[in-house]
Scaffold this motif. Structure first.
Motif, short mmCIF file in Angstrom:
data_model
loop_
_atom_site.label_atom_id
_atom_site.label_comp_id
_atom_site.label_asym_id
_atom_site.label_seq_id
_atom_site.Cartn_x
_atom_site.Cartn_y
_atom_site.Cartn_z
N THR A 81 0.84 -1.19 0.00
CA THR A 81 0.00 0.00 0.00
C THR A 81 0.88 1.25 0.00
OG1 THR A 81 -0.11 0.25 2.40
CG2 THR A 81 -1.74 -1.23 1.38
N PRO A 82 0.35 2.37 -0.49
CA PRO A 82 1.11 3.61 -0.41
C PRO A 82 1.51 3.95 1.04
CG PRO A 82 -0.71 3.89 -1.91
CD PRO A 82 -0.90 2.55 -1.25
N ARG A 83 0.62 3.67 1.97
CA ARG A 83 0.93 3.94 3.38
C ARG A 83 2.13 3.12 3.85
NH1 ARG A 83 -4.03 4.35 6.28
NH2 ARG A 83 -3.67 6.56 6.06
N ASP A 84 2.18 1.84 3.46
CA ASP A 84 3.31 0.99 3.85
C ASP A 84 4.62 1.49 3.25
OD1 ASP A 84 1.59 -0.68 5.25
OD2 ASP A 84 1.43 -2.14 3.61
N VAL A 85 4.58 1.86 1.98
CA VAL A 85 5.80 2.32 1.31
C VAL A 85 6.28 3.64 1.92
CG1 VAL A 85 6.75 3.12 -0.90
CG2 VAL A 85 5.26 1.11 -0.82
N LEU A 86 5.36 4.55 2.18
CA LEU A 86 5.75 5.81 2.80
C LEU A 86 6.36 5.57 4.18
CD1 LEU A 86 5.90 8.89 2.81
CD2 LEU A 86 3.58 8.91 3.76
N GLU A 88 7.93 2.93 5.22
CA GLU A 88 9.27 2.37 5.02
C GLU A 88 10.27 3.47 4.67
OE1 GLU A 88 8.86 -0.54 1.91
OE2 GLU A 88 7.41 -1.71 3.09
N GLN A 89 9.88 4.35 3.76
CA GLN A 89 10.77 5.43 3.32
C GLN A 89 11.07 6.40 4.47
OE1 GLN A 89 12.33 5.95 0.27
NE2 GLN A 89 11.66 3.86 -0.10
N GLY A 91 10.95 5.72 7.66
CA GLY A 91 11.79 5.01 8.62
C GLY A 91 13.24 4.98 8.18
N ALA A 92 13.46 4.71 6.89
CA ALA A 92 14.82 4.69 6.36
C ALA A 92 15.46 6.07 6.43
CB ALA A 92 14.81 4.19 4.91
N ALA A 93 14.68 7.11 6.14
CA ALA A 93 15.21 8.48 6.21
C ALA A 93 15.56 8.84 7.64
CB ALA A 93 14.20 9.47 5.63
N ALA A 94 14.72 8.48 8.58
CA ALA A 94 14.98 8.78 10.00
C ALA A 94 16.24 8.05 10.46
CB ALA A 94 13.79 8.38 10.85
#
Length: 102
Positions: A81-86, A88-89, A91-94
Protein backbone atom coordinates in the motif's frame (compact mmCIF):
# COMPACT_ATOMS: atom_id res chain seq x y z
CA UNK A 1 9.92 11.61 -7.65
CA UNK A 2 8.20 13.86 -10.12
CA UNK A 3 6.79 17.13 -8.86
CA UNK A 4 4.11 19.28 -10.36
CA UNK A 5 5.03 22.93 -10.82
CA UNK A 6 2.91 24.21 -7.91
CA UNK A 7 4.24 26.39 -5.10
CA UNK A 8 3.45 23.61 -2.63
CA UNK A 9 6.74 22.01 -3.72
CA UNK A 10 8.92 25.05 -3.05
CA UNK A 11 10.90 23.10 -0.44
CA UNK A 12 11.41 20.01 -2.58
CA UNK A 13 15.22 19.96 -2.11
CA UNK A 14 14.73 19.31 1.59
CA UNK A 15 12.27 16.49 0.91
CA UNK A 16 14.50 14.93 -1.74
CA UNK A 17 17.47 15.08 0.59
CA UNK A 18 15.63 13.66 3.60
CA UNK A 19 14.21 10.76 1.58
CA UNK A 20 17.36 10.29 -0.50
CA UNK A 21 15.43 10.41 -3.77
CA UNK A 22 16.01 11.92 -7.17
CA UNK A 23 13.40 14.48 -8.10
CA UNK A 24 12.56 16.84 -10.91
CA UNK A 25 9.79 19.16 -12.03
CA UNK A 26 7.55 18.35 -14.96
CA UNK A 27 7.46 20.63 -17.93
CA UNK A 28 4.32 22.78 -18.18
CA UNK A 29 1.45 21.07 -20.05
CA UNK A 30 3.17 17.67 -20.02
CA UNK A 31 0.95 15.44 -17.83
CA UNK A 32 2.57 12.26 -19.15
CA UNK A 33 5.70 13.25 -17.22
CA UNK A 34 3.83 12.76 -13.98
CA UNK A 35 2.03 9.48 -14.58
CA UNK A 36 1.66 8.66 -10.89
CA UNK A 37 0.04 12.01 -10.19
CA UNK A 38 -2.39 11.62 -13.07
CA UNK A 39 -3.20 8.07 -11.96
CA UNK A 40 -3.89 9.30 -8.43
CA UNK A 41 -6.05 12.13 -9.74
CA UNK A 42 -8.10 9.53 -11.60
CA UNK A 43 -8.52 7.51 -8.41
CA UNK A 44 -9.62 10.62 -6.51
CA UNK A 45 -12.17 11.45 -9.22
CA UNK A 46 -13.91 8.14 -8.44
CA UNK A 47 -14.86 9.70 -5.12
CA UNK A 48 -14.96 13.38 -6.06
CA UNK A 49 -16.11 14.41 -9.54
CA UNK A 50 -14.21 17.35 -11.01
CA UNK A 51 -16.90 19.91 -10.14
CA UNK A 52 -17.19 18.83 -6.47
CA UNK A 53 -17.18 21.62 -3.89
CA UNK A 54 -14.70 20.16 -1.41
CA UNK A 55 -15.66 22.73 1.22
CA UNK A 56 -19.07 21.02 1.41
CA UNK A 57 -17.52 17.67 2.37
CA UNK A 58 -16.85 16.86 6.00
CA UNK A 59 -13.29 16.33 7.20
CA UNK A 60 -14.33 12.89 8.37
CA UNK A 61 -15.56 11.93 4.91
CA UNK A 62 -12.40 13.31 3.24
CA UNK A 63 -10.24 11.40 5.70
CA UNK A 64 -12.09 8.17 4.94
CA UNK A 65 -11.36 8.68 1.23
CA UNK A 66 -7.70 9.39 1.95
CA UNK A 67 -7.48 6.28 4.12
CA UNK A 68 -9.03 4.13 1.41
CA UNK A 69 -6.63 5.46 -1.22
CA UNK A 70 -3.61 4.99 1.05
CA UNK A 71 -4.65 1.48 2.11
CA UNK A 72 -5.27 0.11 -1.40
CA UNK A 73 -2.45 -2.17 -2.59
CA UNK A 74 -0.89 -1.12 -5.90
CA UNK A 75 0.70 -3.27 -8.55
CA UNK A 76 3.39 -0.63 -9.14
CA UNK A 77 4.32 -0.95 -5.44
CA UNK A 78 4.59 -4.73 -5.65
CA UNK A 79 1.11 -4.96 -4.11
CA UNK A 80 2.09 -2.97 -1.05
CA UNK A 81 0.00 0.00 0.00
CA UNK A 82 1.11 3.61 -0.41
CA UNK A 83 0.93 3.94 3.38
CA UNK A 84 3.31 0.99 3.85
CA UNK A 85 5.80 2.32 1.31
CA UNK A 86 5.75 5.81 2.80
CA UNK A 87 6.30 4.38 6.29
CA UNK A 88 9.27 2.37 5.02
CA UNK A 89 10.77 5.43 3.32
CA UNK A 90 10.28 7.65 6.36
CA UNK A 91 11.79 5.01 8.62
CA UNK A 92 14.82 4.69 6.36
CA UNK A 93 15.21 8.48 6.21
CA UNK A 94 14.98 8.78 10.00
CA UNK A 95 17.58 6.03 10.40
CA UNK A 96 19.86 7.80 7.92
CA UNK A 97 19.49 11.11 9.74
CA UNK A 98 20.27 9.47 13.09
CA UNK A 99 23.32 7.74 11.65
CA UNK A 100 24.75 10.98 10.23
CA UNK A 101 24.16 12.94 13.42
CA UNK A 102 26.34 10.62 15.52
Amino acid sequence: MTFDRGTEFARYPRLASALNIVSYFCQPSAPWQKGSVENTNGRIRRFLPFDTDISAISDRHLQSMVDRLNETPRKCLEYRTPRDVLSEQLGAAAHSIQATSR
